[in-house]
Design a protein around this motif. Structure first.
Motif, PDB file in Angstrom:
ATOM      1  N   LEU A  22      -7.324  -9.806   1.299  1.00 17.56           N
ATOM      2  CA  LEU A  22      -7.758  -9.538  -0.068  1.00 17.56           C
ATOM      3  C   LEU A  22      -8.488  -8.206  -0.171  1.00 17.56           C
ATOM      4  N   GLU A  23      -9.302  -7.903   0.822  1.00 19.01           N
ATOM      5  CA  GLU A  23     -10.012  -6.611   0.834  1.00 19.01           C
ATOM      6  C   GLU A  23      -9.021  -5.456   0.920  1.00 19.01           C
ATOM      7  N   ALA A  24      -8.002  -5.609   1.732  1.00 16.24           N
ATOM      8  CA  ALA A  24      -6.984  -4.557   1.859  1.00 16.24           C
ATOM      9  C   ALA A  24      -6.225  -4.383   0.542  1.00 16.24           C
ATOM     10  N   ILE A  25      -5.908  -5.489  -0.116  1.00 16.33           N
ATOM     11  CA  ILE A  25      -5.197  -5.429  -1.400  1.00 16.33           C
ATOM     12  C   ILE A  25      -6.045  -4.725  -2.462  1.00 16.33           C
ATOM     13  N   ARG A  26      -7.341  -4.950  -2.416  1.00 20.02           N
ATOM     14  CA  ARG A  26      -8.221  -4.337  -3.430  1.00 20.02           C
ATOM     15  C   ARG A  26      -8.255  -2.813  -3.342  1.00 20.02           C
ATOM     16  N   THR A  27      -7.814  -2.241  -2.229  1.00 22.16           N
ATOM     17  CA  THR A  27      -7.799  -0.779  -2.094  1.00 22.16           C
ATOM     18  C   THR A  27      -6.626  -0.151  -2.837  1.00 22.16           C
ATOM     19  N   ILE A  28      -5.668  -0.953  -3.253  1.00 13.80           N
ATOM     20  CA  ILE A  28      -4.501  -0.435  -3.979  1.00 13.80           C
ATOM     21  C   ILE A  28      -4.920  -0.124  -5.413  1.00 13.80           C
ATOM     22  N   GLU A  29      -4.676   1.097  -5.831  1.00 16.03           N
ATOM     23  CA  GLU A  29      -5.067   1.527  -7.175  1.00 16.03           C
ATOM     24  C   GLU A  29      -3.924   1.270  -8.148  1.00 16.03           C
ATOM     25  N   HIS A  30      -3.690   0.004  -8.407  1.00 12.34           N
ATOM     26  CA  HIS A  30      -2.647  -0.411  -9.336  1.00 12.34           C
ATOM     27  C   HIS A  30      -3.025  -1.784  -9.856  1.00 12.34           C
ATOM     28  N   LYS A  31      -2.535  -2.126 -11.030  1.00 12.09           N
ATOM     29  CA  LYS A  31      -2.891  -3.412 -11.635  1.00 12.09           C
ATOM     30  C   LYS A  31      -2.416  -4.606 -10.815  1.00 12.09           C
ATOM     31  N   ILE A  32      -1.476  -4.423  -9.907  1.00 12.17           N
ATOM     32  CA  ILE A  32      -0.996  -5.520  -9.080  1.00 12.17           C
ATOM     33  C   ILE A  32      -2.065  -6.027  -8.124  1.00 12.17           C
ATOM     34  N   SER A  33      -3.070  -5.212  -7.856  1.00 14.18           N
ATOM     35  CA  SER A  33      -4.132  -5.615  -6.919  1.00 14.18           C
ATOM     36  C   SER A  33      -5.209  -6.472  -7.584  1.00 14.18           C
ATOM     37  N   LYS A  34      -5.123  -6.685  -8.861  1.00  6.01           N
ATOM     38  CA  LYS A  34      -6.158  -7.447  -9.585  1.00  6.01           C
ATOM     39  C   LYS A  34      -5.963  -8.920  -9.461  1.00  6.01           C
ATOM     40  N   MET A  79       0.819  -1.207   0.000  1.00  5.93           N
ATOM     41  CA  MET A  79       0.000   0.000   0.000  1.00  5.93           C
ATOM     42  C   MET A  79       0.857   1.263   0.000  1.00  5.93           C
ATOM     43  N   GLU A  80       2.039   1.199   0.596  1.00  5.64           N
ATOM     44  CA  GLU A  80       2.932   2.356   0.666  1.00  5.64           C
ATOM     45  C   GLU A  80       3.794   2.517  -0.587  1.00  5.64           C
ATOM     46  N   ALA A  81       3.842   1.501  -1.418  1.00  4.63           N
ATOM     47  CA  ALA A  81       4.708   1.523  -2.600  1.00  4.63           C
ATOM     48  C   ALA A  81       4.194   2.514  -3.641  1.00  4.63           C
ATOM     49  N   THR A  82       5.131   3.115  -4.334  1.00  7.63           N
ATOM     50  CA  THR A  82       4.786   4.012  -5.432  1.00  7.63           C
ATOM     51  C   THR A  82       4.414   3.183  -6.655  1.00  7.63           C
ATOM     52  N   ASP A  83       3.789   3.818  -7.631  1.00  7.46           N
ATOM     53  CA  ASP A  83       3.469   3.114  -8.881  1.00  7.46           C
ATOM     54  C   ASP A  83       4.739   2.591  -9.547  1.00  7.46           C
ATOM     55  N   GLU A  84       5.796   3.368  -9.490  1.00 10.14           N
ATOM     56  CA  GLU A  84       7.065   2.943 -10.083  1.00 10.14           C
ATOM     57  C   GLU A  84       7.572   1.662  -9.410  1.00 10.14           C
ATOM     58  N   GLU A  85       7.462   1.611  -8.080  1.00 10.33           N
ATOM     59  CA  GLU A  85       7.890   0.406  -7.357  1.00 10.33           C
ATOM     60  C   GLU A  85       7.005  -0.785  -7.710  1.00 10.33           C
ATOM     61  N   LEU A  86       5.702  -0.561  -7.794  1.00 10.97           N
ATOM     62  CA  LEU A  86       4.776  -1.652  -8.096  1.00 10.97           C
ATOM     63  C   LEU A  86       4.925  -2.139  -9.541  1.00 10.97           C
ATOM     64  N   ASN A  87       5.428  -1.280 -10.419  1.00  9.50           N
ATOM     65  CA  ASN A  87       5.673  -1.679 -11.800  1.00  9.50           C
ATOM     66  C   ASN A  87       6.943  -2.511 -11.934  1.00  9.50           C
TER      67      ASN A  87
END
Length: 87
Positions: A75-87, A41-49
């Protein structure tokens, strides 16, 4: 002697998440799961990419291996991440 006082790399933290998943496989440990989810959740988009970010997801999957019914909160907590990694 290598000085590395800078921020930890995504490779290092994602491998730590994977290692935690391997150590606590199937244990559903809330502290471990919470730490992995918090870092995601704290990771930047660049880190998640980064290609190694997927190791976090693998570590989390191992943590709840065979115990899907206990994974719902994570899973509910992961779904709050606005990045494709949460799918």
């Amino acid at each position: 002697e290598q000085e590395n006082s800078g921020p930890t790399t995504m490779l290092e933290v994602s491998l730590a998440g994977l290692a935690l998943g391997m150590i606590y496989v199937g244990k559903c440990d809330d502290d471990v799961g919470g730490s992995i989810v918090q870092r995601l959740m704290e990771a930047t988009d660049e880190e998640l990419n980064h290609s190694h970010a997927k190791f976090f997801c693998l570590g989390l999957g191992l943590l709840f291996l065979g115990r899907m019914e206990k994974a719902e909160a994570m899973l509910e907590a992961i779904r709050t991440i606005e990045h494709k990694i949460s799918k």
